[in-house]
Design a protein around this motif. Sequence first.
Motif, mmCIF file in Angstrom:
data_model
loop_
_atom_site.group_PDB
_atom_site.id
_atom_site.type_symbol
_atom_site.label_atom_id
_atom_site.label_comp_id
_atom_site.label_asym_id
_atom_site.label_seq_id
_atom_site.Cartn_x
_atom_site.Cartn_y
_atom_site.Cartn_z
ATOM 1 N N THR A 149 0.126 -1.115 -0.074
ATOM 2 C CA THR A 149 -0.372 -0.460 0.250
ATOM 3 C C THR A 149 1.108 1.197 -0.243
ATOM 4 N N LYS A 150 2.033 1.027 0.626
ATOM 5 C CA LYS A 150 3.071 1.967 0.468
ATOM 6 C C LYS A 150 4.678 1.877 -0.031
ATOM 7 N N ILE A 151 5.643 2.599 -0.642
ATOM 8 C CA ILE A 151 6.673 1.956 -0.460
ATOM 9 C C ILE A 151 7.593 3.565 -0.015
ATOM 10 N N PHE A 152 8.233 4.060 1.079
ATOM 11 C CA PHE A 152 8.566 4.823 1.220
ATOM 12 C C PHE A 152 10.265 4.942 0.931
ATOM 13 N N ARG A 153 10.208 5.383 -0.520
ATOM 14 C CA ARG A 153 12.324 5.484 -1.140
ATOM 15 C C ARG A 153 12.779 6.185 -0.738
ATOM 16 N N PRO A 154 13.753 6.163 0.132
ATOM 17 C CA PRO A 154 14.510 7.851 0.891
ATOM 18 C C PRO A 154 16.102 8.226 -0.274
ATOM 19 N N ALA A 155 15.859 9.138 -0.721
ATOM 20 C CA ALA A 155 16.916 9.241 -1.032
ATOM 21 C C ALA A 155 18.305 9.377 -1.093
ATOM 22 N N THR A 156 18.134 9.492 0.738
ATOM 23 C CA THR A 156 19.417 9.801 1.244
ATOM 24 C C THR A 156 19.629 8.802 2.242
ATOM 25 N N PRO A 157 19.938 7.861 3.162
ATOM 26 C CA PRO A 157 19.993 6.695 4.342
ATOM 27 C C PRO A 157 19.373 6.861 5.455
ATOM 28 N N ASP A 158 19.682 9.249 5.497
ATOM 29 C CA ASP A 158 19.013 9.332 7.235
ATOM 30 C C ASP A 158 17.796 9.946 6.145
ATOM 31 N N ALA A 159 17.111 9.699 5.385
ATOM 32 C CA ALA A 159 16.095 10.503 5.057
ATOM 33 C C ALA A 159 14.481 9.623 5.439
ATOM 34 N N ARG A 160 15.201 8.340 6.513
ATOM 35 C CA ARG A 160 14.072 7.405 7.067
ATOM 36 C C ARG A 160 12.582 8.346 7.346
ATOM 37 N N PRO A 161 11.728 7.670 6.731
ATOM 38 C CA PRO A 161 9.906 8.562 7.435
ATOM 39 C C PRO A 161 9.895 8.091 8.753
ATOM 40 N N SER A 162 9.360 9.052 9.178
ATOM 41 C CA SER A 162 9.630 8.834 10.910
ATOM 42 C C SER A 162 8.374 8.120 11.377
ATOM 43 N N VAL A 163 8.430 7.330 12.704
ATOM 44 C CA VAL A 163 7.290 6.404 12.986
ATOM 45 C C VAL A 163 6.361 6.823 12.666
ATOM 46 N N ASP A 164 5.706 8.201 13.016
ATOM 47 C CA ASP A 164 4.804 8.508 12.733
ATOM 48 C C ASP A 164 3.689 8.681 11.854
ATOM 49 N N ASP A 165 4.928 8.949 10.547
ATOM 50 C CA ASP A 165 4.477 8.517 9.050
ATOM 51 C C ASP A 165 4.050 6.963 8.412
ATOM 52 N N LEU A 166 4.934 6.171 9.346
ATOM 53 C CA LEU A 166 4.623 4.740 9.297
ATOM 54 C C LEU A 166 3.338 4.492 9.729
ATOM 55 N N LEU A 167 2.871 4.591 10.947
ATOM 56 C CA LEU A 167 1.931 4.318 12.118
ATOM 57 C C LEU A 167 0.389 5.219 10.679
ATOM 58 N N ALA A 168 0.777 6.706 10.602
ATOM 59 C CA ALA A 168 -0.485 6.268 9.933
ATOM 60 C C ALA A 168 -0.986 5.654 8.815
ATOM 61 N N HIS A 169 0.193 5.479 7.637
ATOM 62 C CA HIS A 169 0.240 5.496 6.895
ATOM 63 C C HIS A 169 -0.259 2.843 6.573
ATOM 64 N N LEU A 170 0.073 2.797 7.726
ATOM 65 C CA LEU A 170 -0.534 1.159 8.493
ATOM 66 C C LEU A 170 -2.321 1.209 9.157
ATOM 67 N N GLY A 171 -2.163 2.976 8.862
ATOM 68 C CA GLY A 171 -3.442 2.726 9.845
ATOM 69 C C GLY A 171 -4.706 3.464 8.288
ATOM 70 N N ASP A 172 -3.648 3.865 6.936
ATOM 71 C CA ASP A 172 -4.019 3.730 5.796
ATOM 72 C C ASP A 172 -4.965 2.510 5.126
ATOM 73 N N SER A 173 -3.789 0.886 5.488
ATOM 74 C CA SER A 173 -3.875 0.639 4.970
ATOM 75 C C SER A 173 -4.281 -1.084 5.532
ATOM 76 N N ALA A 174 -5.045 -0.311 6.223
ATOM 77 C CA ALA A 174 -6.548 -1.432 7.336
ATOM 78 C C ALA A 174 -7.791 -0.942 6.642
ATOM 79 N N ALA A 175 -7.512 -0.075 6.156
ATOM 80 C CA ALA A 175 -9.351 0.606 5.738
ATOM 81 C C ALA A 175 -9.234 0.296 5.286
#
Length: 136
Positions: free
Chosen positions: A110-136
Motif C-alpha cells: 500500500t505504500k513504499i517509502f524510498r528515501p533518497a538518502t540513508p538519513d531520510a527515512r520516514p518517521s515512526v509517525d509516518d509509518l503508523l499513519a500509513h499503516l492505519g491507511d492500509s487497514a481501511a
Amino acid sequence: MPCQEHVLAVSERLKEFGDAEITVVTFSNPARLDAYVQHLGVTFPVVSDVDRELYQALGLERGTLRQVWSLGTLKKYWHLLRAGNKLQRAHEDIRQLGADVIVGADGRITKIFRPATPDARPSVDDLLAHLGDSAA
C-alpha cells in the motif's frame, strides 16, 4: 548508522504497531545475521536477501556517493562520534538504498517509502499513519 537509528526508533514504539508484523530485510550474509540482530537489539525478525531479489522487485537502487554521504548522513555520523560511538568498518554495500514498505492485510503493497538518502527515512509517525491507511 542511520538505518540502525531508524530500526531502533520503530523498536521503541513497537506496541503502537498493534498486531502488525515488522520484519527487517537486509542483504547481509546469513552467517552474520545473529551478530546483526544482536547489534540492533531488536525482537522482530531479521531476514537476509543476499541476492537482493526483493530490493530489485521494489525498484531500490544503489545510491551515488553524494546520496550516501549526504549532509544529513554526515551530521548523523558526527553526532554518533560526539556521543562516544566508534565507527565500524562496513561489511556490506553502503551504497544500497533501503526502503520502508507497508503491506496491507490482503498482502498488497500500500505504500513504499524510498528515501533518497540513508538519513531520510520516514518517521515512526509516518509509518503508523500509513499503516492505519492500509487497514481501511
